[in-house]
Design a protein around this motif. Structure first.
Motif, PDB file in Angstrom:
ATOM      1  N   ARG A 146       0.829  -1.209   0.000  1.00  0.00           N
ATOM      2  CA  ARG A 146       0.000   0.000   0.000  1.00  0.00           C
ATOM      3  C   ARG A 146       0.859   1.253   0.000  1.00  0.00           C
ATOM      4  O   ARG A 146       0.576   2.212  -0.738  1.00  0.00           O
ATOM      5  N   ARG A 147       1.922   1.292   0.810  1.00  0.00           N
ATOM      6  CA  ARG A 147       2.760   2.493   0.872  1.00  0.00           C
ATOM      7  C   ARG A 147       3.454   2.726  -0.473  1.00  0.00           C
ATOM      8  O   ARG A 147       3.530   3.867  -0.945  1.00  0.00           O
ATOM      9  N   ASP A 182       0.786   3.912  -2.984  1.00  0.00           N
ATOM     10  CA  ASP A 182       0.391   5.301  -2.720  1.00  0.00           C
ATOM     11  C   ASP A 182       1.462   6.287  -3.165  1.00  0.00           C
ATOM     12  O   ASP A 182       1.162   7.454  -3.434  1.00  0.00           O
ATOM     13  N   LEU A 211      -6.084  -2.662   2.993  1.00  0.00           N
ATOM     14  CA  LEU A 211      -4.782  -2.204   2.513  1.00  0.00           C
ATOM     15  C   LEU A 211      -4.506  -2.654   1.082  1.00  0.00           C
ATOM     16  O   LEU A 211      -3.887  -1.933   0.295  1.00  0.00           O
ATOM     17  N   LEU A 212      -4.970  -3.851   0.737  1.00  0.00           N
ATOM     18  CA  LEU A 212      -4.680  -4.416  -0.583  1.00  0.00           C
ATOM     19  C   LEU A 212      -5.750  -4.113  -1.628  1.00  0.00           C
ATOM     20  O   LEU A 212      -5.617  -4.529  -2.779  1.00  0.00           O
TER      21      LEU A 212
END
Length: 300
Positions: free
Chosen positions: A8-9, A12, A89-90
């Protein structure tokens, strides 16, 4: 949790990612077991926040209905099950489940991943491995690679007993922490769950090690009896099953956020880096993602 946070990071930050999970579903030890109409959180039972990064994440999830408080003492659970935070998150990211990566190969500046069916995936600029430490070490060894330190992490195993019964249980969470039972959680008392009485029982590390290789039927029989003795009730289970977690809880952590080799752009993260908590997996994954992103900026 660690792998989902890394993915996720990076996503993003505008980086393309792909996630590979050997399980049939996502979540890892934040696990859900379905048996016909029954469901059990048979892995991690709840989350707590000690630091600001995970506290902020939990606040965001609570606002959006992904988690809710349960059983006091600032314990949080996923809604409608413990996989919900990982699924959030995914969301929108490419995830290949039931895919075991057996070897990783570096050619020039890129990586390729070989799975257990012989398929090769890639190229990738960087690889993040977020399995339990012994599985990280095995993958690296099979690939002729190393990340010094991973071998120092030590896990305790755990048997997880799942019981469905028509007998009511007054307490939401009981933590005897004496052999054979470490914890009894009433799954059906958690917010957003179906009705009925469903219990998840976790065993102590010492008992788990002693009985790790015993037949599942013997484990179920012994633990149902121990649970009935602990609760002082004849549960008369409509269903009883067990799952063995060979790498359940971290006993010895590395004491550092993650491992990362910037020369190879290869890293590893997990609760085994910082401690036996979901929050530790979250923070370790975040640290590895930041290392990868910083490395890419420097390389650019």
């Amino acid at each position: 949790m660690a792998g989902a946070v890394v993915a996720r990071r990076l996503a993003d930050a505008g980086q393309p990612v792909r996630v590979f999970d050997k399980g049939r579903g996502i979540g890892g030890r934040m696990a859900l077991r379905r048996v016909d109409a029954l469901q059990f959180d048979h892995g991690a039972q709840f989350m707590r926040a000690h630091g600001p990064a995970f506290a902020s994440r939990l606040e965001n999830w609570e606002r959006r209905g992904i988690v809710a408080p349960w059983a006091g003492s600032r314990r949080w659970v996923g809604v409608p099950d413990m996989t919900a935070p990982v699924r959030d998150l995914l969301r929108g990211l490419p995830v290949a489940t039931a895919t075991t990566i057996r070897r990783i190969h570096r050619n020039a500046a890129t990586w390729h991943l070989e799975d257990d069916r012989g398929a090769v995936h890639g190229p990738f600029a960087a690889v993040a491995i977020t399995s339990p430490a012994p599985q990280v070490a095995a993958l690296l060894d099979a690939s002729g690679l190393a990340l010094p330190g991973v071998e120092r992490a030590i896990y305790a195993p755990c048997w997880s007993l799942m019981i469905a019964t028509e007998i009511g249980v007054a307490a939401n969470l009981i933590e005897p922490r004496r052999a054979p039972i470490s914890l009894i959680a009433c799954d059906s008392s958690k917010p957003g769950r179906p009705g009925g009485t469903r219990l998840t029982v976790h065993t102590t590390p010492a008992w788990s090690r002693l009985h790790l290789e015993e037949p599942r039927e013997a484990i179920v029989s012994a633990l149902v009896q121990a649970t009935e003795e602990e609760l002082g009730a004849d549960l008369r289970p409509a269903y009883a099953g067990a799952h063995r977690w060979r790498y359940a809880a971290v006993e010895t952590a590395l004491g550092r956020p993650c491992l990362y080799d910037g020369t190879m752009r290869l890293g590893a993260a997990g609760d085994w880096c910082l401690g036996p908590r979901i929050e530790a997996a979250h923070d370790s994954g975040l640290a590895l993602a930041e290392a990868i992103l910083t490395d890419r900026v420097l390389a650019a």
